[in-house]
Design a protein around this motif. Structure first.
Motif, PDB file in Angstrom:
ATOM      1  N   PHE A  34       4.795  99.298  42.486  1.00 33.80           N
ATOM      2  CA  PHE A  34       4.063  99.274  43.746  1.00 33.80           C
ATOM      3  C   PHE A  34       4.784  98.415  44.784  1.00 33.80           C
ATOM      4  O   PHE A  34       4.848  98.760  45.968  1.00 33.80           O
ATOM      5  N   ALA A  35       5.354  97.295  44.336  1.00 31.57           N
ATOM      6  CA  ALA A  35       6.095  96.432  45.251  1.00 31.57           C
ATOM      7  C   ALA A  35       7.294  97.168  45.845  1.00 31.57           C
ATOM      8  O   ALA A  35       7.606  97.023  47.035  1.00 31.57           O
ATOM      9  N   ASP A  36       7.963  97.973  45.021  1.00 33.00           N
ATOM     10  CA  ASP A  36       9.092  98.777  45.523  1.00 33.00           C
ATOM     11  C   ASP A  36       8.618  99.768  46.588  1.00 33.00           C
ATOM     12  O   ASP A  36       9.265  99.944  47.624  1.00 33.00           O
ATOM     13  N   ALA A  37       7.482 100.415  46.314  1.00 34.51           N
ATOM     14  CA  ALA A  37       6.942 101.371  47.283  1.00 34.51           C
ATOM     15  C   ALA A  37       6.574 100.665  48.584  1.00 34.51           C
ATOM     16  O   ALA A  37       6.816 101.187  49.680  1.00 34.51           O
ATOM     17  N   CYS A  38       5.996  99.474  48.470  1.00 33.47           N
ATOM     18  CA  CYS A  38       5.631  98.709  49.669  1.00 33.47           C
ATOM     19  C   CYS A  38       6.876  98.308  50.458  1.00 33.47           C
ATOM     20  O   CYS A  38       6.876  98.339  51.694  1.00 33.47           O
ATOM     21  N   ALA A  39       7.929  97.930  49.748  1.00 30.43           N
ATOM     22  CA  ALA A  39       9.172  97.565  50.427  1.00 30.43           C
ATOM     23  C   ALA A  39       9.731  98.753  51.204  1.00 30.43           C
ATOM     24  O   ALA A  39      10.203  98.605  52.338  1.00 30.43           O
ATOM     25  N   ASP A  40       9.644  99.935  50.610  1.00 29.41           N
ATOM     26  CA  ASP A  40      10.132 101.146  51.291  1.00 29.41           C
ATOM     27  C   ASP A  40       9.331 101.440  52.560  1.00 29.41           C
ATOM     28  O   ASP A  40       9.845 102.070  53.496  1.00 29.41           O
ATOM     29  N   MET A  41       8.064 100.992  52.584  1.00 30.89           N
ATOM     30  CA  MET A  41       7.207 101.235  53.756  1.00 30.89           C
ATOM     31  C   MET A  41       7.157 100.038  54.702  1.00 30.89           C
ATOM     32  O   MET A  41       6.357 100.008  55.631  1.00 30.89           O
ATOM     33  N   ASN A  42       7.999  99.035  54.435  1.00 29.63           N
ATOM     34  CA  ASN A  42       8.072  97.836  55.286  1.00 29.63           C
ATOM     35  C   ASN A  42       6.761  97.056  55.338  1.00 29.63           C
ATOM     36  O   ASN A  42       6.391  96.512  56.385  1.00 29.63           O
TER      37      ASN A  42
ATOM     38  N   ALA B 242       4.448  93.914  54.848  1.00 31.68           N
ATOM     39  CA  ALA B 242       4.835  92.520  55.100  1.00 31.68           C
ATOM     40  C   ALA B 242       4.637  91.611  53.892  1.00 31.68           C
ATOM     41  O   ALA B 242       5.386  90.653  53.703  1.00 31.68           O
ATOM     42  N   TRP B 243       3.610  91.877  53.090  1.00 29.27           N
ATOM     43  CA  TRP B 243       3.399  91.081  51.879  1.00 29.27           C
ATOM     44  C   TRP B 243       2.491  91.838  50.919  1.00 29.27           C
ATOM     45  O   TRP B 243       1.717  92.709  51.319  1.00 29.27           O
TER      46      TRP B 243
ATOM     47  N   TYR C 211      11.753  89.420  41.543  1.00 33.14           N
ATOM     48  CA  TYR C 211      12.193  90.811  41.614  1.00 33.14           C
ATOM     49  C   TYR C 211      11.903  91.457  42.969  1.00 33.14           C
ATOM     50  O   TYR C 211      12.721  92.209  43.513  1.00 33.14           O
ATOM     51  N   SER C 212      10.747  91.155  43.543  1.00 31.05           N
ATOM     52  CA  SER C 212      10.241  91.898  44.697  1.00 31.05           C
ATOM     53  C   SER C 212      11.097  91.703  45.948  1.00 31.05           C
ATOM     54  O   SER C 212      11.568  90.592  46.241  1.00 31.05           O
ATOM     55  N   LYS C 213      11.231  92.782  46.712  1.00 35.72           N
ATOM     56  CA  LYS C 213      11.954  92.734  47.983  1.00 35.72           C
ATOM     57  C   LYS C 213      11.033  92.270  49.126  1.00 35.72           C
ATOM     58  O   LYS C 213      11.510  92.020  50.231  1.00 35.72           O
ATOM     59  N   ILE C 214       9.736  92.238  48.881  1.00 38.87           N
ATOM     60  CA  ILE C 214       8.795  91.736  49.891  1.00 38.87           C
ATOM     61  C   ILE C 214       8.080  90.507  49.325  1.00 38.87           C
ATOM     62  O   ILE C 214       8.006  90.324  48.101  1.00 38.87           O
ATOM     63  N   PRO C 215       7.542  89.636  50.177  1.00 38.33           N
ATOM     64  CA  PRO C 215       6.877  88.428  49.688  1.00 38.33           C
ATOM     65  C   PRO C 215       5.654  88.738  48.820  1.00 38.33           C
ATOM     66  O   PRO C 215       4.855  89.630  49.145  1.00 38.33           O
ATOM     67  N   ILE C 216       5.517  87.989  47.737  1.00 39.61           N
ATOM     68  CA  ILE C 216       4.335  88.038  46.878  1.00 39.61           C
ATOM     69  C   ILE C 216       3.507  86.795  47.197  1.00 39.61           C
ATOM     70  O   ILE C 216       4.034  85.681  47.249  1.00 39.61           O
ATOM     71  N   THR C 217       2.217  86.989  47.439  1.00 35.32           N
ATOM     72  CA  THR C 217       1.360  85.879  47.855  1.00 35.32           C
ATOM     73  C   THR C 217       0.146  85.750  46.941  1.00 35.32           C
ATOM     74  O   THR C 217      -0.250  86.702  46.260  1.00 35.32           O
ATOM     75  N   GLY C 218      -0.468  84.577  46.937  1.00 41.07           N
ATOM     76  CA  GLY C 218      -1.677  84.373  46.130  1.00 41.07           C
ATOM     77  C   GLY C 218      -2.007  82.899  45.991  1.00 41.07           C
ATOM     78  O   GLY C 218      -1.401  82.034  46.613  1.00 41.07           O
TER      79      GLY C 218
END
Length: 426
Positions: free
Chosen positions: A211-219, A221-222, A241-248
């Protein structure tokens, strides 16, 4: 010294115009904004407030537990107050949501906003529209466009499908509709999965990476809370691993040591504890300092009520992390509106085209409307020092009550300060 002379507790229920279905409790219809309010009054007449979210009347016995711990003590001695709340916690009752009330008192005594008291300054705060429900694609698109029309530049949506491809499809629909105009964040609500009513998907590391990869492809933000909040190793692996920020980090209750450990493991790129949920204002700012030390980002979570929003707004302004990421602004009409969120405040925290201009008002920056509190709140506890003595006599007997009162005067106030004098230098 400003001693605590009275403690009052209210159960507040602000009816919603339509049921609200929070994504974090699938299937649960919230029909009101429900929370418990504490009012702490000092012997010089200063009032401090804080509030903790409530499901039902689970805190009915809280007053009799905390009053003996707090009455007569200096409300401005934050370290002592935190120690007293910590002692309450030994009995299994989480009470650190009360801590902001003491900062409210300190700010009012010094005629300063809490954020200024803690080294922050007044500046405009960009907000993101934080939605709270799972919706179909058309409803998501309508919602995003409405928030954009209101001036928000950033929105957070929720995903909660069992099929990850459906989640991705929902995100893509919003991206296609407003992605050229708005920044989009996604919350998976996996940090503290609740299945008390309906079942909910349970993500593993493989799904989170996909899912993180898919989110990165769609730009996107987190990606927020894509794994269980105590799955430290997998969170760290996903974040690396993730190309976008992981938050929590919004609801960790094991003390600041847990969040500090997670910072050192780099479980998230952006840590977002809620001062109401995770230990109070002082604790949150210590977490923010630890994030800075380890070159990570920080922004508070705010999804409780208007008082919780005010508390975390002060945390952000005092943290030095303003501008890092927009501050969460809970809004989900037609059910969770600004007016319902801030229902017992004299003035709601209205935004100006997605920007909030903090007040100069002393304390936490809000006033309770007594008429609204009388309408929506029910006082379920009130105790002052005189009532405490009668309560103790009834509970323990006259002689024991006198002895306890004598010991409290002799050892109670300032005990923490006396003990600290014997601590070795670090």
């Amino acid at each position: 010294m400003s001693k605590i002379s009275c403690i009052e507790l209210y159960h507040v229920r602000i009816p919603l115009d339509k049921p609200f279905y929070p994504s974090w409790i699938p299937g649960y219809p919230a029909t009101d904004n429900r929370f418990d309010l504490i009012k702490i009054t000092t012997d010089d007449g200063i009032e401090g407030y804080s509030a903790g979210p409530a499901i039902a009347s689970e805190r009915l016995g809280l007053g009799n537990l905390i009053a003996p711990y707090l009455l007569g003590h200096d409300a401005t001695n934050i370290d002592l107050m935190l120690q007293r709340l910590r002692e309450v916690g030994y009995l299994g009752v989480r009470a650190n949501w009360i801590e902001p009330a003491f900062w409210d008192i300190r700010g009012k005594l010094e005629d300063k906003p809490v954020y200024e008291l803690l080294g922050g300054r007044r500046e405009p705060v960009e907000l993101y529209a934080s939605t709270g429900e799972i919706k179909d694609e058309d409803s998501r698109i309508f919602e995003a466009r409405k928030r954009y029309e209101e001036g928000f530049k950033t929105i957070k949506i929720r995903v909660h499908e069992f099929d990850v491809k459906k989640d991705i499809s929902h995100v893509k629909a919003v991206v296609d509709a407003v992605g050229d105009k708005m920044t989009i964040g996604v919350d998976a609500n996996q940090g503290w999965r609740v299945t008390i009513i309906n079942d909910a998907p349970l993500w593993d590391l493989e799904r989170a990476k996909y899912f993180a990869d898919a989110c990165a492809d769609m730009n996107i933000a987190w990606l927020e809370e894509p794994l269980a909040m105590d799955d430290y190793d997998m969170l760290a692996e996903l974040t690396k691993y993730s190309k976008i920020p992981i938050t929590g980090g919004e609801i960790h209750t094991n003390g600041k040591s847990e969040l500090k450990m997670m910072i050192e493991k780099k479980c998230y790129d952006v840590f977002q504890p809620d001062a109401i949920m995770t230990g109070g204002i002082q604790h949150s700012l210590e977490v923010a300092d630890h994030c800075r030390k380890h070159h990570l980002k920080f922004t508070p979570h705010t999804w409780t009520n208007g008082i919780g929003f005010a508390v975390n707004l002060n945390v952000l302004l005092a943290s030095g992390f303003t501008g890092t990421k927009p501050l969460e602004y809970p809004i989900n009409p037609p059910s969770w509106t600004i007016e319902k969120r801030d229902g017992i405040l004299k003035k709601s925290f209205y935004h100006d085209k997605g920007v909030l201009h903090p007040t100069y008002a002393p304390g936490l920056g809000f006033e309770i409307d007594p008429d609204k509190l009388a309408k929506y709140g029910k006082k379920f506890f009130s105790m002052n020092k005189r009532r405490l003595m009668f309560y103790t006599i009834k509970d323990k007997g006259f002689l024991t009550a006198l002895k306890l009162n004598s010991n409290k005067k002799k050892y109670g106030v300032g005990t923490l300060k006396k003990l600290k004098a014997f601590e070795p230098d670090s």
